[in-house]
Design an enzyme around this catalytic site. Structure first.
Site, mmCIF file in Angstrom:
data_model
loop_
_atom_site.group_PDB
_atom_site.id
_atom_site.type_symbol
_atom_site.label_atom_id
_atom_site.label_comp_id
_atom_site.label_asym_id
_atom_site.label_seq_id
_atom_site.Cartn_x
_atom_site.Cartn_y
_atom_site.Cartn_z
ATOM 1 C CG MET A 1 -0.640 41.561 64.384
ATOM 2 S SD MET A 1 -0.219 39.780 64.376
ATOM 3 C CE MET A 1 1.481 39.835 63.867
ATOM 4 N N GLY B 1 -8.855 44.626 73.432
ATOM 5 C CA GLY B 1 -9.794 43.526 73.600
ATOM 6 C C GLY B 1 -9.531 42.339 72.703
ATOM 7 C CD GLU C 1 5.160 36.873 65.472
ATOM 8 O OE1 GLU C 1 4.934 37.418 66.570
ATOM 9 O OE2 GLU C 1 4.375 36.944 64.501
ATOM 10 C CB THR D 1 -0.627 32.434 75.249
ATOM 11 O OG1 THR D 1 -1.768 31.731 74.730
ATOM 12 C CG2 THR D 1 -0.957 33.915 75.369
ATOM 13 C CD GLU E 1 -1.719 29.208 78.456
ATOM 14 O OE1 GLU E 1 -1.194 28.899 79.534
ATOM 15 O OE2 GLU E 1 -1.344 30.195 77.772
#
Length: 377
Positions: free
Chosen positions: A126, A130, A243, A363, A365
């Protein structure tokens, strides 16, 4: 703590997994960390022991066991052993659902027997240089040309990247369709134009190979399209909750293990003529960690038996347990004093291995963003 969610069958499976780890993993793990890769044979041994693809239908080499608590048992035992090298959880929990739910009969017959035996090691590609958490921003492309897709692009941070024989690649097949223009293609070892870059030098989890992957005009047969064209993003979103729960399970088990080791250390280590755990400050630290771990355990076990695991609940489990693991390991290392800084002590290795948990799989966040949006904000 009594784990009411487990039956005698789960406990027997845990004993099998522990015996496998003691024989096939622990004696070799230090060497694998030095080599930055595990021996290929451990995958075949895991297949022979029934630890790979046990949820796959018996027709294709599995055992047809769909109870996800068995996945948790395997994940927890590997985490408790500090066995970060063999990425069986990635293979079973993350890639497995793609190969069982999205494949055609021909694809099942072609891939699943090797998936279960350990002859085929899998990865999913995945992340790009960038595009990490922003899956909609991927630039890897695949253009249809007759009976093939011509694949071009680069992926990075790919677990099992060196060993993988089969890689599920996320690619943009319709540049103008946004998220509806993403598809999943299965790239196999040996396809011309498929190259592996360096085995990345990570901070922790040294025994687990993590690589860059390069695709230069790779002709991927149309028969290797996974699921429907243009539905790749939807498939990714559908599978991400499991996951993330798997990561939470590993994080919590790892944190519990470090805590138990530290508790023993604090009972035995002497300072000023008494065990360091008898000092009020240290007692309070251990009391706080014990409480947080108990709360995390109740929540994760509830998630494991929930009939419908929502994206926001999985995000809660993932961010809370991985951040908890960071706190537990950090404070336990402090309680070890100077010895905690020595890699020969498990707490030091755990400190390095655990750091990535709040990053991969989305993450912290991003997890909070998922939860916040579910609140209508």
């Amino acid at each position: 703590m009594d784990r009411a969610i487990f039956t005698a069958d789960h406990l027997a499976f845990a004993e099998l997994v522990r015996a496998f780890i003691d024989k096939e993993i622990t004696p070799h793990h230090e060497r694998w960390e030095a080599d930055s890769i595990v021996d290929r044979g451990v995958w075949r041994a895991a297949g022979a022991a029934g630890l790979l693809g046990f949820f796959v239908d018996e027709r294709y080499g599995g055992a047809g066991v769909t109870d996800r608590r068995f996945h948790a048992v395997l994940t927890e035992e590997l985490a408790r052993a500090g066995a970060s090298g063999p990425a069986f959880g990635l293979h079973n929990d993350i890639i497995g659902p793609y190969l069982t739910d999205l494949t055609t009969e021909e694809q099942k017959q072609r891939w699943l027997p090797g998936f279960c035996s350990g002859e085929i090691v899998t990865a999913i590609a995945m992340s790009e240089p960038g595009a990490g958490s922003d899956l909609a921003g991927i630039t890897t492309t695949a253009v249809r040309d007759g009976d093939d897709w011509v694949l071009n692009g680069q992926k990075t941070f790919i677990s099992n990247g060196i060993l993988a024989d089969l890689v599920v690649v996320v690619a943009r097949t319709d540049p103008g369709a946004g998220r509806r223009g993403i598809s999943l293609l299965v790239v196999e070892r040996g396809m011309p134009g498929f190259e592996r870059g360096r085995n990345l030098d990570k901070l922790g989890q040294k025994a687990q190979d993590t690589a860059e992957l390069f695709f230069s005009d790779v002709r991927v047969p149309a028969a290797n399209l996974l699921g429907a064209e243009g539905e790749g993003f939807a498939y990714l979103m559908r599978n991400l909750p499991l996951e993330r729960l798997s990561i939470a399970v590993a994080a919590l088990a790892g944190a519990e293990t470090v805590f138990a080791q530290t508790l023993d250390y604090c009972r035995q280590r002497q300072a000023f003529g008494r065990p360091i755990g008898s000092f009020q400050h240290n007692r309070f630290v251990l009391a706080e960690l014990a409480t947080e771990l108990r709360l995390g355990r109740v929540f994760v076990d509830n998630c494991l038996v929930a009939p419908d695991l929502t994206a926001e609940t999985a995000a809660m489990a993932k961010w809370w347990c991985t951040e908890l693991q960071q706190r537990v390991v950090d404070r336990c290392l402090q309680l070890h004093g100077g010895y905690g800084y020595m890699r020969e002590y498990p707490v030091a290795r755990a400190y390095l291995d655990a750091r990535v948990q709040t990053i991969y799989g989305g993450t912290t966040e991003i997890m909070k963003e998922v939860i916040g949006r579910s609140l209508g904000l």
